[in-house]
Design an enzyme around this catalytic site. Structure first.
Site, PDB file in Angstrom:
ATOM      1  N   GLU A 108      -9.046  41.311  24.470  1.00  0.00           N
ATOM      2  CA  GLU A 108      -8.959  42.583  24.760  1.00  0.00           C
ATOM      3  C   GLU A 108      -7.636  43.052  23.971  1.00  0.00           C
ATOM      4  O   GLU A 108      -7.779  44.064  23.234  1.00  0.00           O
ATOM      5  CB  GLU A 108      -8.287  42.601  26.153  1.00  0.00           C
ATOM      6  CG  GLU A 108      -9.631  42.861  27.252  1.00  0.00           C
ATOM      7  CD  GLU A 108      -9.184  42.830  28.645  1.00  0.00           C
ATOM      8  OE1 GLU A 108      -9.083  43.834  29.234  1.00  0.00           O
ATOM      9  OE2 GLU A 108      -8.883  41.775  28.861  1.00  0.00           O
ATOM     10  N   LEU A 158      -4.151  18.829  -8.099  1.00  0.00           N
ATOM     11  CA  LEU A 158      -4.352  18.382  -9.419  1.00  0.00           C
ATOM     12  C   LEU A 158      -4.026  16.914  -9.504  1.00  0.00           C
ATOM     13  O   LEU A 158      -3.315  16.537  -8.612  1.00  0.00           O
ATOM     14  CB  LEU A 158      -3.121  19.002 -10.167  1.00  0.00           C
ATOM     15  CG  LEU A 158      -3.243  20.637 -10.523  1.00  0.00           C
ATOM     16  CD1 LEU A 158      -1.958  21.124 -10.879  1.00  0.00           C
ATOM     17  CD2 LEU A 158      -4.397  20.723 -11.566  1.00  0.00           C
ATOM     18  N   GLU A 193       1.231  25.681 -18.479  1.00  0.00           N
ATOM     19  CA  GLU A 193       2.142  26.632 -17.754  1.00  0.00           C
ATOM     20  C   GLU A 193       2.824  25.567 -16.901  1.00  0.00           C
ATOM     21  O   GLU A 193       2.476  24.520 -16.695  1.00  0.00           O
ATOM     22  CB  GLU A 193       1.341  27.182 -16.497  1.00  0.00           C
ATOM     23  CG  GLU A 193       0.415  28.545 -16.726  1.00  0.00           C
ATOM     24  CD  GLU A 193      -0.836  28.579 -15.752  1.00  0.00           C
ATOM     25  OE1 GLU A 193      -0.959  27.754 -15.150  1.00  0.00           O
ATOM     26  OE2 GLU A 193      -1.405  29.802 -15.779  1.00  0.00           O
ATOM     27  N   LYS A 242       4.568  23.894 -13.576  1.00  0.00           N
ATOM     28  CA  LYS A 242       4.242  23.329 -12.248  1.00  0.00           C
ATOM     29  C   LYS A 242       5.249  24.106 -11.700  1.00  0.00           C
ATOM     30  O   LYS A 242       6.296  23.265 -11.512  1.00  0.00           O
ATOM     31  CB  LYS A 242       3.703  22.104 -12.301  1.00  0.00           C
ATOM     32  CG  LYS A 242       3.035  21.813 -10.728  1.00  0.00           C
ATOM     33  CD  LYS A 242       2.362  20.608 -10.850  1.00  0.00           C
ATOM     34  CE  LYS A 242       1.756  20.066  -9.690  1.00  0.00           C
ATOM     35  NZ  LYS A 242       2.635  20.238  -8.661  1.00  0.00           N
ATOM     36  N   GLU A 269       1.673  30.790  -6.767  1.00  0.00           N
ATOM     37  CA  GLU A 269       2.557  30.388  -6.170  1.00  0.00           C
ATOM     38  C   GLU A 269       3.560  31.121  -5.510  1.00  0.00           C
ATOM     39  O   GLU A 269       4.018  31.952  -6.166  1.00  0.00           O
ATOM     40  CB  GLU A 269       3.122  29.145  -7.314  1.00  0.00           C
ATOM     41  CG  GLU A 269       3.869  27.945  -6.566  1.00  0.00           C
ATOM     42  CD  GLU A 269       2.799  26.811  -6.080  1.00  0.00           C
ATOM     43  OE1 GLU A 269       1.455  27.207  -6.238  1.00  0.00           O
ATOM     44  OE2 GLU A 269       3.002  25.847  -5.585  1.00  0.00           O
TER      45      GLU A 269
HETATM   46  S1  IVH Z   1      -3.526  24.995 -10.841  1.00  0.00           S
HETATM   47  C1  IVH Z   1      -7.000  23.810 -10.672  1.00  0.00           C
HETATM   48  N1  IVH Z   1      -1.244  25.767 -11.949  1.00  0.00           N
HETATM   49  O1  IVH Z   1       0.474  22.530  -7.764  1.00  0.00           O
HETATM   50  C2  IVH Z   1      -6.056  23.550  -9.648  1.00  0.00           C
HETATM   51  N2  IVH Z   1      -1.179  24.802  -9.852  1.00  0.00           N
HETATM   52  O2  IVH Z   1      -0.560  19.971  -7.233  1.00  0.00           O
HETATM   53  C3  IVH Z   1      -5.294  24.268  -8.798  1.00  0.00           C
HETATM   54  N3  IVH Z   1       0.792  24.571  -8.801  1.00  0.00           N
HETATM   55  O3  IVH Z   1      -2.050  23.365  -5.099  1.00  0.00           O
HETATM   56  C4  IVH Z   1      -3.900  24.602  -9.301  1.00  0.00           C
HETATM   57  N4  IVH Z   1       2.094  25.501 -10.378  1.00  0.00           N
HETATM   58  O4  IVH Z   1       0.107  24.953  -5.480  1.00  0.00           O
HETATM   59  C5  IVH Z   1      -1.778  25.429 -10.813  1.00  0.00           C
HETATM   60  N5  IVH Z   1       0.718  26.642 -12.925  1.00  0.00           N
HETATM   61  C6  IVH Z   1      -0.075  25.808 -11.930  1.00  0.00           C
HETATM   62  C7  IVH Z   1       0.857  25.338 -10.842  1.00  0.00           C
HETATM   63  C8  IVH Z   1      -0.047  24.870  -9.898  1.00  0.00           C
HETATM   64  C9  IVH Z   1       2.119  25.108  -9.227  1.00  0.00           C
HETATM   65  C10 IVH Z   1       0.912  23.882  -7.449  1.00  0.00           C
HETATM   66  C11 IVH Z   1      -0.544  24.605  -6.641  1.00  0.00           C
HETATM   67  C12 IVH Z   1      -1.361  23.659  -6.360  1.00  0.00           C
HETATM   68  C13 IVH Z   1      -0.726  22.200  -6.609  1.00  0.00           C
HETATM   69  C14 IVH Z   1      -1.254  20.992  -7.138  1.00  0.00           C
END
Ligand code: IVH
Length: 675
Positions: A35, A83, A115, A117, A175
């Site tokens: 509700e 990844l 890029e 991480k 992110e």
């Molecule tokens: S690509 C295709 N790019 O890392 C896979 N992930 O270990 C998708 N992350 O869950 C992720 N920087 O949260 C990607 N430049 C970046 C990233 C990134 C941080 C994180 C993301 C992912 C995790 C994987």
């Protein structure tokens, strides 16, 4: 605006505020959640008719204001992937080699995007016709939690895309994080509430009260997107286009054409790591060409087309105050070093795993030693080496105990195994608690609000002694609401979270039991032996015929090794375990999900490849065939349905002709597989 409409809105606002007060402050709701949700939906529908409604008067923006959508489950339209890591140059070379081979390319002429991480939290943003409609956490990649209102407070995330003709639907992945400086300031204000920037971002984002999220300096950078009709040919070009639409992308986004280029960038960014305003733990390389990405596809949760090239870990020196023993859910005895707390790369570390006794002996680690601690990415901090001080007397060698410190059963040292184990499998409380923790953990049932801390508490109070007690928590309501830190509301939330998880897929159920050697993959394989839940129940009712059948099937199941089968048999032969499972079945709703059926001309067919394929590698062809629902076999016989003949097909082609098996050439296979 007509005053009638305004009055109607004000009335609804009053009603919502009234019920919020009952729910949050008086713990005495008068209406059901459904509700309440209807009221919210009604409010949302007419809210736009009162454009100058101030945030402080808007019940959805208020402190403690329950927004019906917040933290509800969200099914990601396309899976959020993780990844694989490359720790060394060899790992990276391997990654490139595999891609080249998979795509059947002669040389490595693949371009990669680069890029950093970012060490933050990944989110999925759903834009419909250019408007942000949903934001959700990653969760397990398939299902996350809705956090739209919280995310909407992040100024860098556009509510509306700056593009004239936006795609009908667009998923932006990225992110959410906090810069190192903002983390420092925030922690100073909040009495060191957070251990590191990532925790601070997580704590700030997952707030019922969006005002708190709004006051936190959260930032966002996109690093991916779900497919849409007019996407560009490369990841790089697409991200650059998104930038013009107002979506923040990494300022470090680049492309590289070969391994040297990747490494040059890696070294450069690694050297300037401290100048980057936020925590990064490596670089992410992605195959730039979207068509290649599609062909490469994914294995499990990770794409073949991307990898995280991790930076070396960070280290620091400290002393070991004490060595403790921990018993895991499978009885493993793990020595743990209790440390003089030390800050390593922004994280306060007070424990380090010593892995096992062989490791202690090899590195000669003793209580009181000065040691170098290493923290690398997601792994638990561990001791790298001991720093010897000749002037300091050392304590004695640390030896494994003869008896389990928890249950008193003997400790078994198997000469074939590094790990030392407690033999009190179903009696040892440490193992029982370990299994309960695993049962509710993220990878298993994932019950929100029921973590290690709560399991310890409820076990010690004898409220949760076995799995089924979790689902009977209501019986202990009085006791729990009177415990410190608990109240009606937190109890109600926990019961709701538990009730949410009563429907369980059989393979997840089997995995959640925490049986040794039964991980997600093996649990999946075992679950397939049970054609119905009825059969599963009969199995645990000790029906001998059913048991025999099932163990026969398991013995012949591809990919299920003898260790796993034996462990499952031993677990299931134990009467206590069987009884626990039977009571658990009474509490939950077990289901067998029919696998998503792909319909294609080769679904359910047995196919075989022979000869050389020019347009794709065998691995790619196999993965495509499996995606289309076919079973790829390696030897040909009467039961084979289709033979796909590449160049220079030999004996198999001949045999197929003899057996009258359907034959397809590469061209028709290609057409079929990419259609
Ligand atoms: S690509 C295709 N790019 O890392 C896979 N992930 O270990 C998708 N992350 O869950 C992720 N920087 O949260 C990607 N430049 C970046 C990233 C990134 C941080 C994180 C993301 C992912 C995790 C994987």
């Amino acid at each position: 605006m007509k005053s009638n409409q305004e009055k109607k809105i004000r009335d609804i606002i009053d009603k919502i505020n009234y019920h919020n007060d009952l729910y949050y402050n008086k713990d005495n709701p008068e209406i059901s959640d459904a509700e309440y949700d209807r009221l919210i939906v009604e409010f949302k529908k007419i809210q736009k008719d009162l454009p100058n409604l101030k945030d402080k008067d808007n019940p959805l923006m208020k402190i403690g204001g329950k927004s019906s959508e917040e933290f509800t489950k969200f099914n990601h339209p396309t899976r959020m992937l993780s990844l694989d890591n490359a720790m060394t140059i060899d790992d990276l070379k391997n990654f490139i080699k595999k891609i080249t081979r998979f795509l059947s390319l002669k040389d490595c002429d693949i371009q990669f995007s680069i890029e950093p991480k970012i060490d933050g939290l990944s989110v999925n943003l759903v834009y419909e016709n250019g408007e942000l409609t949903v934001a959700a956490t990653r969760g397990d990649g398939l299902n996350g939690e809705t956090i739209t209102s919280n995310v909407s407070t992040i100024k860098e995330i556009p509510q509306k895309l700056k593009v004239k003709f936006p795609p009908e639907k667009l998923e932006i992945r990225g992110e959410i994080f906090i810069t190192k400086k903002d983390f420092f300031d925030l922690n100073e204000r909040s009495k060191n509430q957070f251990a590191n920037p990532r925790n601070a971002a997580a704590g700030s984002l997952r707030q019922l009260d969006v005002k708190i999220t709004e006051s936190r300096p959260l930032k966002f950078i996109a690093h991916g997107f779900g497919a849409f009709e007019k996407e560009k040919k490369t990841y790089y070009d697409q991200m650059k286009e998104f930038k013009t639409w107002g979506i923040p992308i990494s300022p470090y986004l680049k492309v590289a054409n070969d391994l040297d280029d990747l490494l040059k960038n890696y070294n450069y960014i690694n050297d300037s790591r401290s100048e980057i305003p936020y925590d990064i733990d490596g670089l992410v390389y992605k195959v730039n060409d979207k068509l290649y990405q599609k062909r490469l596809g994914t294995v499990g949760k990770t794409p073949r087309w991307a990898i995280a090239h991790k930076f070396a870990s960070e280290t620091a020196k400290t002393t070991i105050k004490k060595i403790d023993i921990q018993i895991g859910r499978t009885g493993s005895v793990t020595p743990v070093a209790r440390l003089e707390p030390i800050n390593i790369g922004g994280v306060l570390v007070s424990n380090a795993t010593l892995h096992n006794f062989e490791e202690i002996e090899k590195k000669d680690i003793r209580e009181g030693d000065t040691v170098v601690i290493e923290r690398a990415g997601d792994v638990i901090p561990h001791v790298l080496n001991v720093v010897l001080n000749k002037n300091k007397e050392r304590s004695n060698l640390f030896k494994p105990p003869k008896k389990c410190p928890v249950c008193g059963f003997s400790i078994i040292i198997d000469p074939d195994e590094v790990v030392v184990r407690c033999s009190g499998t179903y009696i040892c409380e440490a193992q029982i608690i370990g299994r309960l923790k695993h049962f509710v953990s993220r990878s298993a049932l994932d019950i929100e609000g029921l973590g290690d801390k709560q399991i310890n508490l409820f076990y010690n109070k004898k409220i949760i002694k076995n799995y089924s007690d979790i689902f009977k928590l209501e019986e202990n309501r009085r006791q729990i609401v009177n415990m410190e830190g608990w109240g009606e509301l937190s109890f109600k939330n926990l019961v709701e979270a538990i009730n949410d998880k009563r429907k369980i897929e059989l393979s997840k159920f089997i995995y959640s039991l925490g049986i040794r050697f039964i991980g997600e993959k093996n649990a999946q394989a075992i679950s397939q032996a049970f054609k119905s839940i009825n059969l599963f129940t009969k199995f645990y009712n000790n029906d001998q015929d059913v048991k025999e059948d099932i163990f026969n099937i398991l013995a012949n199941t591809d990919g299920l090794g003898p260790k796993a089968t034996e462990s499952f048999r031993e677990y299931s032969n134990n009467k206590d375990n069987r009884n626990q499972i039977l009571s658990l079945i009474e509490e939950v709703n077990l289901v067998i999900s029919s696998l998503k059926k792909v319909k294609s001309p080769i679904t359910g067919k047995k196919i075989i490849f022979t000869g050389t394929l020019n347009s794709m590698s065998r691995a790619e062809a196999k993965s495509m065939a499996e995606k289309l629902g076919a079973k790829v076999v390696s030897s040909i016989n009467k039961s084979t349905d289709i033979l796909i003949a590449g160049e220079k097909s030999g004996s198999k082609l001949k045999k197929a002709n003899e057996l009258g098996i359907k034959i397809m050439n590469e061209e028709s296979w290609r057409k079929l597989s990419i259609s």
